[in-house]
Design a protein around this motif. Structure first.
Motif, short mmCIF file in Angstrom:
data_model
loop_
_atom_site.label_atom_id
_atom_site.label_comp_id
_atom_site.label_asym_id
_atom_site.label_seq_id
_atom_site.Cartn_x
_atom_site.Cartn_y
_atom_site.Cartn_z
N GLU A 98 4.94 0.32 -13.58
CA GLU A 98 5.40 -0.92 -12.94
C GLU A 98 6.47 -0.67 -11.88
O GLU A 98 6.59 -1.43 -10.93
N TYR A 99 7.21 0.40 -12.03
CA TYR A 99 8.24 0.71 -11.03
C TYR A 99 7.60 1.02 -9.68
O TYR A 99 8.07 0.57 -8.63
N HIS A 100 6.51 1.77 -9.69
CA HIS A 100 5.79 2.08 -8.45
C HIS A 100 5.30 0.79 -7.79
O HIS A 100 5.43 0.62 -6.57
N PHE A 101 4.74 -0.10 -8.60
CA PHE A 101 4.25 -1.36 -8.04
C PHE A 101 5.40 -2.22 -7.53
O PHE A 101 5.26 -2.93 -6.54
N GLY A 102 6.54 -2.17 -8.19
CA GLY A 102 7.71 -2.92 -7.73
C GLY A 102 8.19 -2.43 -6.38
O GLY A 102 8.51 -3.24 -5.49
N ILE A 103 8.26 -1.11 -6.21
CA ILE A 103 8.66 -0.55 -4.91
C ILE A 103 7.66 -0.95 -3.84
O ILE A 103 8.03 -1.38 -2.74
N TRP A 104 6.37 -0.81 -4.16
CA TRP A 104 5.31 -1.18 -3.20
C TRP A 104 5.46 -2.64 -2.80
O TRP A 104 5.43 -2.97 -1.61
N LEU A 105 5.66 -3.51 -3.78
CA LEU A 105 5.75 -4.94 -3.51
C LEU A 105 7.01 -5.27 -2.69
O LEU A 105 6.95 -6.07 -1.75
N ASN A 106 8.12 -4.65 -3.01
CA ASN A 106 9.34 -4.88 -2.23
C ASN A 106 9.17 -4.46 -0.78
O ASN A 106 9.63 -5.15 0.14
N LEU A 107 8.52 -3.33 -0.55
CA LEU A 107 8.27 -2.88 0.83
C LEU A 107 7.31 -3.84 1.54
O LEU A 107 7.48 -4.12 2.74
N TRP A 108 6.32 -4.34 0.83
CA TRP A 108 5.37 -5.30 1.41
C TRP A 108 6.09 -6.57 1.85
O TRP A 108 5.93 -7.02 2.98
N PHE A 109 6.91 -7.12 0.96
CA PHE A 109 7.67 -8.33 1.29
C PHE A 109 8.61 -8.07 2.48
O PHE A 109 8.72 -8.89 3.39
N LYS A 110 9.29 -6.94 2.44
CA LYS A 110 10.23 -6.59 3.52
C LYS A 110 9.52 -6.55 4.87
O LYS A 110 10.03 -7.08 5.86
N ASN A 111 8.35 -5.93 4.92
CA ASN A 111 7.62 -5.82 6.18
C ASN A 111 7.06 -7.16 6.63
O ASN A 111 7.10 -7.47 7.82
#
Length: 130
Positions: A82-95
């Motif tokens: 879930e940590y990997h998905f959290g990082i991915w999702l945070n980067l997605w939202f940021k972009n």
């Protein structure tokens, strides 16, 4: 600065290319993506098709992202969590927030949140049992 919504193929292309440039440089995600993906041009085109299908409801993408993610977890010794998905999702939202605003931008966030939860759960279910 007023940002526009995600409304065209070009908008999705900009988002995908900008986002995955950052993913490739991320300390946690970069090694996974850069090891698995051999042809980035092809992969980025698939992702543009995937998001066009999901946001504009045009039938461009026909792959199986769940199978690809389960395989990626296996190739990474079942270490994706879930940590990997959290990082991915945070980067997605940021972009998205840096480039766009509007209904489709929000839809892209909501769909990514739902997909990341689903993928994480499915990867977990497919891990070897102890």
């Amino acid at each position: 600065m007023n940002k526009s919504d995600i409304t065209t193929h070009e908008d999705i292309t900009t988002l995908i290319h900008t986002f995955y440039a950052e993913v490739r440089e991320d300390d946690l995600l970069g090694p996974i993506f850069n090891t698995i993906i051999k042809d980035w041009d092809h992969h980025l085109n698939l992702l543009v098709d995937f998001w066009e299908t999901n946001l504009f409801f045009v039938k461009k993408y026909t792959g199986n992202p769940l199978a690809a993610h389960v395989k990626t977890d296996k190739l990474n010794d079942y270490q994706i969590n879930e940590y990997h998905f959290g990082i991915w999702l945070n980067l997605w939202f940021k972009n998205i927030d840096a480039l766009f605003e509007g209904d489709n931008a929000q839809l892209a966030k909501n769909r990514a949140r739902n997909m990341s939860t689903f993928m994480n759960m499915e990867i977990f279910k497919n891990k070897p049992k102890l």
